[in-house]
Design a protein around this motif. Structure first.
Motif, PDB file in Angstrom:
ATOM      1  N   THR A  40       0.833  -1.206   0.000  1.00 33.66           N
ATOM      2  CA  THR A  40       0.000   0.000   0.000  1.00 33.66           C
ATOM      3  C   THR A  40       0.868   1.255   0.000  1.00 33.66           C
ATOM      4  O   THR A  40       0.540   2.239  -0.677  1.00 33.66           O
ATOM      5  CB  THR A  40      -0.961  -0.004   1.210  1.00 33.66           C
ATOM      6  OG1 THR A  40      -1.822  -1.137   1.094  1.00 33.66           O
ATOM      7  CG2 THR A  40      -1.808   1.252   1.256  1.00 33.66           C
ATOM      8  N   SER A  60      -6.008   2.675   2.323  1.00 30.77           N
ATOM      9  CA  SER A  60      -5.832   1.285   1.897  1.00 30.77           C
ATOM     10  C   SER A  60      -7.188   0.715   1.502  1.00 30.77           C
ATOM     11  O   SER A  60      -8.169   0.902   2.213  1.00 30.77           O
ATOM     12  CB  SER A  60      -5.249   0.453   3.036  1.00 30.77           C
ATOM     13  OG  SER A  60      -5.253  -0.907   2.654  1.00 30.77           O
ATOM     14  N   ASP A  81      -7.216  -4.110  -3.456  1.00 37.43           N
ATOM     15  CA  ASP A  81      -6.624  -5.000  -2.459  1.00 37.43           C
ATOM     16  C   ASP A  81      -7.531  -6.228  -2.419  1.00 37.43           C
ATOM     17  O   ASP A  81      -8.645  -6.172  -1.886  1.00 37.43           O
ATOM     18  CB  ASP A  81      -6.555  -4.323  -1.087  1.00 37.43           C
ATOM     19  CG  ASP A  81      -5.953  -5.254  -0.036  1.00 37.43           C
ATOM     20  OD1 ASP A  81      -5.956  -6.493  -0.248  1.00 37.43           O
ATOM     21  OD2 ASP A  81      -5.505  -4.754   1.008  1.00 37.43           O
ATOM     22  N   GLU A 107      -3.014  -5.224  -5.111  1.00 43.19           N
ATOM     23  CA  GLU A 107      -2.399  -5.946  -3.996  1.00 43.19           C
ATOM     24  C   GLU A 107      -3.046  -7.328  -3.915  1.00 43.19           C
ATOM     25  O   GLU A 107      -4.224  -7.477  -4.162  1.00 43.19           O
ATOM     26  CB  GLU A 107      -2.619  -5.184  -2.687  1.00 43.19           C
ATOM     27  CG  GLU A 107      -2.029  -3.780  -2.738  1.00 43.19           C
ATOM     28  CD  GLU A 107      -2.128  -3.037  -1.412  1.00 43.19           C
ATOM     29  OE1 GLU A 107      -1.931  -3.660  -0.354  1.00 43.19           O
ATOM     30  OE2 GLU A 107      -2.408  -1.826  -1.449  1.00 43.19           O
TER      31      GLU A 107
HETATM   32 MG   LIG Z   1      -1.996  -3.058   1.678  1.00 42.27          MG
END
Ligand SMILES: [Mg+2]
Ligand SMILES: Nc1ncnc2c1ncn2[C@@H]1O[C@H](COP(=O)(O)OP(=O)(O)OP(=O)(O)O)[C@@H](O)[C@H]1O
Length: 163
Positions: A40, A60, A81, A107
């Motif tokens: 992140t 995030s 993410d 991510e």
């Molecule tokens: Mg992260």
């Protein structure tokens, strides 16, 4: 493949800064590494560089799974993410097909399974010898293999060290 030692967070941010202008709409950057590796932080610096806003709030996407930005080049900038994804096809409900026309940072890209695009730049962060140190490996897959080889040195600043 490019390997770089990142002695501290500044170095991670400097690398993201340096990579940012070499990206374009349609590119995908896969951010790999364990919890707390710095994915992140890397994405945050890259998003701030692409938007030209050094103080932009970049939360995030841990719970939202995706955050969307507009960068200064007119690209939609998607930050995923996927840690909490149960199955790869759940990403389709997050706008995945549309995202692929923009610039995508992911991510936990392993959650994509077979949906992972072949053409991608993988940035893998792992712990280094000290708490603030990281080791990063950049690998180009598909068309990114040649593009990565053509990139000017990403590690020529004093704060970064090529391994
Ligand atoms: Mg992260
Ligand atoms: N060299 C470094 N690069 C990146 N982060 C660093 C570095 N040194 C220390 N840190 C710290 O490590 C943490 C990295 O957290 P970050 O949220 O970026 O991890 P993450 O890989 O995204 O984890 P998650 O899988 O939970 O999303 C931050 O608290 C950051 O300040």
């Amino acid at each position: 493949m490019i390997q770089i030692d990142l002695p501290d967070l500044n170095a991670t941010q400097a690398l993201a800064d340096r990579l940012a202008p070499h990206l374009a709409c349609g590119d995908l950057v896969a951010l790999e590494g364990d919890l707390g590796a710095g994915k992140t932080e890397f994405a945050r610096a890259l998003i701030r560089a692409r938007t030209g806003d050094a103080t932009l709030d970049v939360p995030s996407p841990t719970f939202t799974l995706v955050q969307l930005y507009d960068d200064a080049a007119g690209c939609a900038l998607w930050h995923f993410d996927l840690y909490r994804l149960q199955q790869p096809d759940e990403v389709l409900e997050l706008g995945w097909d549309e995202a692929l026309d923009g610039l995508v940072l992911v991510e936990w890209p392993d959650r994509l399974g077979d949906l992972a695009p072949i053409d991608r730049l993988t940035v893998r962060l792992v712990a280094g010898p000290r708490p603030d140190a990281r080791h990063v490996t950049l690998t180009g897959h598909g068309r990114w293999a040649a593009r990565l080889a053509d990139l000017p040195s990403l590690a020529d600043a004093a704060s970064l060290r090529s391994a």
